[in-house]
Design a protein around this motif. Structure first.
Motif, PDB file in Angstrom:
ATOM      1  N   GLU A 147      52.966-122.643 -83.461  1.00  0.00           N
ATOM      2  CA  GLU A 147      53.780-123.191 -84.556  1.00  0.00           C
ATOM      3  C   GLU A 147      54.424-122.071 -85.378  1.00  0.00           C
ATOM      4  N   GLY A 148      53.631-121.050 -85.679  1.00  0.00           N
ATOM      5  CA  GLY A 148      54.162-119.947 -86.487  1.00  0.00           C
ATOM      6  C   GLY A 148      55.256-119.186 -85.767  1.00  0.00           C
ATOM      7  N   HIS A 197      60.586-108.624 -89.947  1.00  0.00           N
ATOM      8  CA  HIS A 197      59.294-109.307 -89.812  1.00  0.00           C
ATOM      9  C   HIS A 197      58.914-110.134 -91.037  1.00  0.00           C
ATOM     10  N   ILE A 232      63.819-116.657 -94.952  1.00  0.00           N
ATOM     11  CA  ILE A 232      62.906-117.113 -93.895  1.00  0.00           C
ATOM     12  C   ILE A 232      62.561-118.577 -94.166  1.00  0.00           C
ATOM     13  N   PRO A 233      62.145-119.304 -93.126  1.00  0.00           N
ATOM     14  CA  PRO A 233      61.899-120.736 -93.304  1.00  0.00           C
ATOM     15  C   PRO A 233      60.797-121.040 -94.327  1.00  0.00           C
ATOM     16  N   GLU A 285      67.906-116.372 -90.277  1.00  0.00           N
ATOM     17  CA  GLU A 285      67.542-115.002 -90.638  1.00  0.00           C
ATOM     18  C   GLU A 285      68.636-114.019 -90.240  1.00  0.00           C
ATOM     19  N   LEU A 326      58.498-121.248 -85.387  1.00  0.00           N
ATOM     20  CA  LEU A 326      59.282-121.294 -86.626  1.00  0.00           C
ATOM     21  C   LEU A 326      60.033-119.978 -86.854  1.00  0.00           C
ATOM     22  N   GLN A 327      59.383-118.849 -86.564  1.00  0.00           N
ATOM     23  CA  GLN A 327      60.084-117.554 -86.678  1.00  0.00           C
ATOM     24  C   GLN A 327      61.291-117.523 -85.750  1.00  0.00           C
TER      25      GLN A 327
END
Lengths: 712, 158
Positions: A607-608, A165, A639-640, A620, A611-612
């Motif tokens: 958006e968040g 996470h 992570i980005p 990742e 991206l994950q």
């Protein structure tokens, strides 16, 4: 957009921006003892002895012998011990805890503690594990017949890895003791889960425990089950020592000891007749790690989504979650769906390629329509907007033109001498809102309250936590709108189980759709019964929508979810063939979460999450070697950053849900389902190959290029 | 005291005679109770502990106290008393660029650092400028947008 969608300032904005918001790590530490866990250094063993150094006055060792109730953490099952009984099942398994007033001294004592083990043979390969935690099957139609009648049968296996996470704030909480009562507060996604676990482990009364959420630095599922473990440990120590005990992990401990996304293997066997899919036989295998935690529910969601958004008349699905001696897997945004959706989306592109059909056309030919059966013979009761969403994403990304150009170039020899290659990929997915099956009706039974004071301010009382996703602002908007009251007359605080009813956990993209609708109904009632100058309390209980086909968990038959949120993602990459590095040069996403209650908030979620999900596809990577997590920091688990996906375009499509507040559906998890398959599709387009695993990194690109070179 | 150092913290002179090898991050949080500076990794990767030292954005987890002798340090608590903060805060608020908030104090100081050296940055310059500050919630678009809005609306402040 409806008026309610217009964004307002988030309620927690200023205190977070100016640094005054109180996260659990910000509470004063005078009179608080620091607890640090003694963890197993081996993956499987009998514990022979724990040799403590001399403990100075005021320092204590806590272990299983101190647990006053039952040495079990109640999650779904109760196999996770508070402290190890006589064996350890993974590296990091908690054996005991050293507690004392000075953190450095606690760390020193911990380092000097020696554990003697009798090591046992661990299992790391989930395929070789013979401990099956959960085993589910379901089918519809006649899969055997589909295979017999097929023109062609496709078979392939897909692999997905661990995902961490990496919320910016690590797990942490404080247990306070006072007159036989325990109060827990901290970074807690689901206060009532923690409450019930502490009651069980401590053997004390329900009313002698309270659990409150502090300002939280992100969750994403990673603070769903683990706080129950920590809270039991802290409560045991606080109860014994009659003092406050604080456990806050450092980054390495958080990464090594807390749950992650389940690694998976998904095997697909697909029957095709007349260029059309007639059947799928799917075997899903999830690596649950050492304890069961949330694996049954994660696996259920995974297998229900195994045929993706497609209408597959003959379907047979088998899913297992097996034990390995690694850190337990658990909840992570998407909750079992990203694994199977990755597999089915890749499978669809591979079959299309083999048949010489454009993959998007092939997907469109199979997309389920309103009124058709779901995988579990439930129904898509409401419109399926995928075709128009695909259309929009294709236009925004210029998909077809790019796809054709990149595909052609992979077939030219001259391309193979060029340094950079480009590719574009597309995925189409859904996420079911709310608990799987009858969970909302039979397990959760959500309750909410509205409390009006004599002045006419209205307080919202639910157990839902705002971890940053903005639910407090959204709930305030719903109640304000329904009551036609100014937003500043609505009060909402972080939940404390001594004050709020149990409206269920903050999971499963259920907060707005289920709890938000309960609040809307409560507000409508309050409006009708409104009496000036008097205190009034309105309580609202969950009712299962009547249109649903009842879900039977033993046969996986019926409506698994009341409504579906939809997403179409396209990703364009550029690959540097000298280094293998993959650059995302464009990302487009159309998301349907029904009516957004707050446009900015929903776009921020999309958006968040997107991206994950892209990170899950090409960045990742987490590996465990002999049960030990190798990437335990931000330096080696990447992570980005802000420069990694500079061109991300999120669009909202609105298809209202009849039983959601103002038409809202589930939102939080949806954007984490389709990013990885879109990225991997783009990479296969760039390299002119078929790929079957995520994440896919520079070293994997180099492997492909080496093979291409040696094959001439 | 032989090992006494002095520095200016949020506009006030401070004398410190504690461990000079201690991390600035820990001293800010524990001794000065400035808990707006967050600890996310303690290895200089995440940027949650960003502060401004002598006009430069720094990860306070990587700064030993001995290094700040004679320095001027600005944390979010001091910065939030400025007009520039208000411009940035309003801009962040207008696009809901704060989610969990754990990266936000550091991100706002990174925004200040960008705008103080380049009052009208391009989007690319903004992205590079905040690339040392990790955010796991937003996907960064809203933050980038907010910094652009602050630059425009707060024109003249930087």
């Amino acid at each position: 957009m409806k008026p309610i969608s217009k964004s307002i300032p988030k309620r927690d904005h200023l205190t977070k921006a100016n640094g005054s918001a109180m996260y659990v790590c910000d509470y004063p530490t005078e009179d608080v003892l620091f607890g640090k866990l003694l963890r197993s250094g081996v993956p499987k063993a009998n514990i022979l002895n724990v040799k403590l150094p001399g403990l100075p006055e005021g320092y204590h060792y806590i272990d299983k012998n101190d647990v006053p109730g039952t040495n079990q953490v109640a999650i779904v099952l109760k196999d996770t011990p508070v402290f190890a009984e006589s064996t350890v099942e993974h590296i990091g398994d908690p054996i005991g805890m050293i507690v004392g007033p000075n953190e450095h001294e606690v760390n020193r004592l911990l380092n000097e503690t020696k554990i003697e083990y009798k090591e046992l043979e661990p299992v790391f390969d989930v395929k070789k594990s013979d401990v099956v935690f959960f085993d589910y099957n379901y089918e519809k139609g006649d899969i055997e017949k589909a295979f017999i009648e097929a023109d062609k049968i496709f078979e392939e296996e897909f692999e997905t890895g661990l995902q961490e996470h990496m919320y910016l704030e690590t797990n942490g909480l404080i247990a306070d003791y006072s007159n036989g009562k325990i109060h827990i507060h901290g970074s807690i996604q689901c206060p009532y889960f923690v409450h019930d676990a502490v009651v069980h482990a401590m053997g004390i009364k329900h009313e002698d425990v309270s659990v409150a959420q502090d300002t939280m630095g992100g969750g994403f599922g990673g603070k769903e089950d683990h706080p129950s473990v920590m809270a039991c440990q802290a409560a045991v120590a606080a109860y014994k020592l009659k003092k406050s005990v604080r456990i806050i992990y450092d980054r390495k401990e958080d990464v090594e000891a807390t749950s992650k996304r389940h690694p998976s293997f998904c095997h697909y066997k697909v029957a095709v007749k007349d260029n059309h899919i007639t059947g799928m036989q799917i075997n899903v295998l999830y690596d649950a790690g050492a304890y069961t935690t949330l694996s049954p529910v994660v696996l259920q969601r995974g297998i229900i989504g195994a045929c993706g958004i497609y209408n597959v008349p003959n379907l047979k699905v088998h899913g297992q979650a097996r034990k390995t001696n690694t850190v337990p897997s658990g909840a992570f945004r998407g909750f079992g769906a990203p694994q199977t959706f990755f597999a089915v989306e890749m499978m669809m592109t591979h079959i299309a390629k083999d048949l010489g059909i454009d993959p998007v056309e092939f997907k469109l030919k199979h997309v389920s329509k309103q009124g058709e059966l779901t995988s579990t013979s439930g129904k898509f009761h409401e419109p399926v907007p995928i075709p128009s969403m695909i259309d929009r994403v294709i236009k925004a990304s210029d998909y077809y033109k790019k796809k054709e150009k990149y595909e052609k170039s992979t077939r030219l020899k001259s391309t193979h001498t060029k340094r950079y290659r480009r590719g574009i990929g597309l995925s189409a997915v859904y996420h079911g809102g709310g608990f799987t099956g009858n969970g909302e009706r039979d397990l959760i039974k959500a309750v909410v309250k509205l409390k009006k004071d004599p002045i006419g301010n209205v307080e919202i009382l639910t157990a839902i936590t705002d971890m940053g996703q903005g639910i407090n602002t959204v709930f305030a908007k719903i109640v304000s709108q329904e009551l036609n009251l100014p937003i500043d007359r609505i009060i909402i605080n972080y939940p404390d189980t001594s004050k709020v009813p149990n409206s269920g956990p903050t999971v499963a993209s259920r907060s707005v759709m289920i709890v938000g609708e309960l609040l809307r109904k409560a507000a409508a009632k309050l409006k009708e019964d409104w009496i000036d100058g008097r205190e009034q309390i309105i309580e609202e209980h969950y009712k299962h929508p009547e249109f649903l086909i009842p879900f039977d968990l033993s046969t996986f038959y019926g409506d698994a979810y009341p409504s579906y949120s939809w997403a179409v993602n396209a990703v364009e990459v550029e690959i540097d063939t000298y280094t293998g590095c993959i650059d995302v040069i464009g990302a487009w996403g159309s998301f349907d979460v029904g009516t957004p209650i707050d446009e900015n908030i929903v776009i921020g979620q999309m958006e968040g999450g997107f991206l994950q999900s892209i990170g899950y596809g090409m960045m990742e990577k987490m590996t465990a070697v002999n049960g030990r997590i190798r990437n335990n920091t931000f330096s080696d688990y990447i992570i980005p950053t802000a420069v990694d996906v500079p061109n991300m375009h999120v669009m909202l499509h609105v298809e209202d849900y009849s039983h959601g507040p103002y038409g809202a559906k589930g939102a939080g998890e949806l954007p984490h389902v389709g990013g990885a398959p879109a990225v991997i599709d783009a990479i296969q387009n760039a390299l002119g190959v078929t790929l079957n695993k995520t994440p896919f990194l520079a070293e994997d690109v180099m492997d492909v290029l080496r093979r291409q070179k040696s094959n001439g | 005291m032989a090992n006494e150092i002095k520095f200016i913290l949020n506009g006030q002179e401070q004398v410190y005679d504690g461990n000079l090898a201690a991390r600035l991050l820990d001293v800010l949080r524990e001794k000065f109770n400035l808990t707006g500076t967050k600890s996310g990794c303690k290895e200089g990767e995440c940027g949650a502990c960003s502060v401004i030292i002598d006009g430069k954005l720094m990860n306070s987890c990587l700064i030993a106290m001995g290094r700040v002798d004679g320095s001027t340090i600005l944390t979010i608590e001091g910065y939030s008393e400025t007009e520039r903060f208000l411009a940035l805060s309003d801009a962040y608020e207008s696009v809901s660029a704060v989610q969990c908030g754990f990266c936000t104090p550091g991100m706002i100081l990174a925004s200040e650092s960008i705008l103080s050296s380049n009052p009208h940055p391009s989007e690319e310059e903004v992205r590079i400028g905040i690339s040392g500050n990790l955010c796991r919630c937003t996907g960064y678009n809203s933050i980038v947008k907010a910094i652009g809005i602050a630059a425009e609306k707060g024109s003249g402040l930087w």
